[in-house]
Motif scaffolding. Structure first.
Motif, PDB file in Angstrom:
ATOM      1  N   UNK A 101     -74.724 -92.629 -65.530  1.00 47.37           N
ATOM      2  CA  UNK A 101     -74.701 -91.223 -65.936  1.00 47.37           C
ATOM      3  C   UNK A 101     -73.318 -90.597 -65.839  1.00 47.37           C
ATOM      4  N   UNK A 102     -72.463 -91.145 -64.991  1.00 43.85           N
ATOM      5  CA  UNK A 102     -71.150 -90.522 -64.757  1.00 43.85           C
ATOM      6  C   UNK A 102     -69.997 -91.498 -64.992  1.00 43.85           C
ATOM      7  N   UNK A 150     -70.936 -82.158 -66.834  1.00 39.94           N
ATOM      8  CA  UNK A 150     -70.548 -80.829 -67.324  1.00 39.94           C
ATOM      9  C   UNK A 150     -69.093 -80.528 -66.981  1.00 39.94           C
ATOM     10  N   UNK A 151     -68.690 -80.903 -65.773  1.00 44.64           N
ATOM     11  CA  UNK A 151     -67.305 -80.655 -65.373  1.00 44.64           C
ATOM     12  C   UNK A 151     -66.342 -81.490 -66.201  1.00 44.64           C
ATOM     13  N   UNK A 152     -66.705 -82.750 -66.473  1.00 46.00           N
ATOM     14  CA  UNK A 152     -65.874 -83.578 -67.345  1.00 46.00           C
ATOM     15  C   UNK A 152     -65.743 -82.951 -68.728  1.00 46.00           C
ATOM     16  N   UNK A 165     -59.210 -82.817 -80.392  1.00 45.65           N
ATOM     17  CA  UNK A 165     -60.511 -83.317 -79.954  1.00 45.65           C
ATOM     18  C   UNK A 165     -61.317 -82.176 -79.347  1.00 45.65           C
ATOM     19  N   UNK A 166     -62.547 -82.010 -79.811  1.00 45.93           N
ATOM     20  CA  UNK A 166     -63.438 -80.986 -79.275  1.00 45.93           C
ATOM     21  C   UNK A 166     -64.482 -81.668 -78.406  1.00 45.93           C
ATOM     22  N   UNK A 167     -64.680 -81.152 -77.197  1.00 41.57           N
ATOM     23  CA  UNK A 167     -65.601 -81.770 -76.234  1.00 41.57           C
ATOM     24  C   UNK A 167     -66.611 -80.721 -75.796  1.00 41.57           C
ATOM     25  N   UNK A 168     -67.870 -80.979 -76.082  1.00 40.12           N
ATOM     26  CA  UNK A 168     -68.943 -80.041 -75.740  1.00 40.12           C
ATOM     27  C   UNK A 168     -70.131 -80.799 -75.176  1.00 40.12           C
ATOM     28  N   UNK A 169     -71.046 -80.057 -74.556  1.00 42.04           N
ATOM     29  CA  UNK A 169     -72.252 -80.663 -73.995  1.00 42.04           C
ATOM     30  C   UNK A 169     -73.473 -79.877 -74.428  1.00 42.04           C
TER      31      UNK A 169
END
Length: 237
Positions: A101-102, A150-152, A165-169
């Motif tokens: 997961x991490x 989420x922190x990553x 680069x776009x990073x979303x969750x």
């Protein structure tokens, strides 16, 4: 590339991205199911991999680049869970959840970032959990691995936004046709204890998750970066 896409939520995401025109790399441990998902998509290949193993990350990425020549979208969906009171959590369960997961997400994304930067419009979409916002009994270890994710998401958005680069969750609540529904039923009566707390009065579906991921992967989300998006029918409103 969609990890954990041999079935369930990941397969729905793979189908959604394919319907939007993407070529898809299906990644997962179950060879027969993964090959079947890839076969039904117009442009796809399947890579069998256990991403909790460090030697899998470079191999998966190289296979994707060899097959399609580029990587524009990485969806980190693969995950595992072990529900139970935190006081009873074993080191084996803890390490197993952290590994997939991490740690796997961190190192696979690290390996993929040069290709995503080279794309000019790279996207990383992390499938997290509403458990990072509203916890639930028995989910301490799982929720904490997703909180790290989420922190990553925020950290990578800051670091690689200038590179394009776009990073979303996306943080789904309980998904009716996802792998968590049956284990949660052992702790809670979903119809009695969960659905009445959701303003939408239903659980999410894999198709709901796929629709949000497809949006985040597309041009309409160009200015979204570092977003943690609850997909919970209003549960945390």
């Amino acid at each position: 590339m969609v990890t954990g896409s041999t079935g369930g939520i990941g397969a729905a995401i793979a189908r959604g991205l394919a319907a939007a025109g993407a070529a898809v790399v299906v990644v997962g441990r179950r060879e027969e199911e993964g090959a079947a998902v890839a076969k039904e998509l117009p442009r796809a290949t399947f890579v069998a991999a256990d991403l909790s193993r460090r030697d899998a990350h470079r191999r998966v990425l190289d296979t994707a680049l060899d097959h399609f020549g580029r990587l524009d979208i990485l969806v980190n969906n693969a995950a595992v869970n072990a529900l139970g009171p935190a006081i009873g959590a074993t080191e084996e369960d803890f390490d197993r959840l952290v590994a997939l997961n991490y740690r796997a997400v961190f190192f696979l994304t690290q390996a993929a970032l040069p290709a995503l930067v080279a794309s000019g419009a790279g996207r990383v979409i992390n499938v997290s959990s509403i458990g990072t916002i509203k916890t639930f009994p028995g989910g301490a270890v799982y929720n904490s691995t997703k909180a790290a994710l989420d922190n990553l998401t925020r950290s990578w958005a800051q670091e690689h936004g200038p590179d394009g680069v776009r990073v979303n969750a996306v943080n789904p609540g309980l998904v009716a046709d996802g792998p968590m529904a049956a284990p949660v039923q052992a702790f809670l009566d979903i119809e009695r204890d969960v659905i009445p707390t959701i303003p939408a009065r239903r659980l999410a579906t894999a198709a709901d998750v796929a629709a949000v991921v497809t949006f985040l992967a597309g041009p309409g989300a160009d200015f979204l970066n570092g977003v943690i998006l609850p997909l919970d029918g209003g549960l945390t409103a």
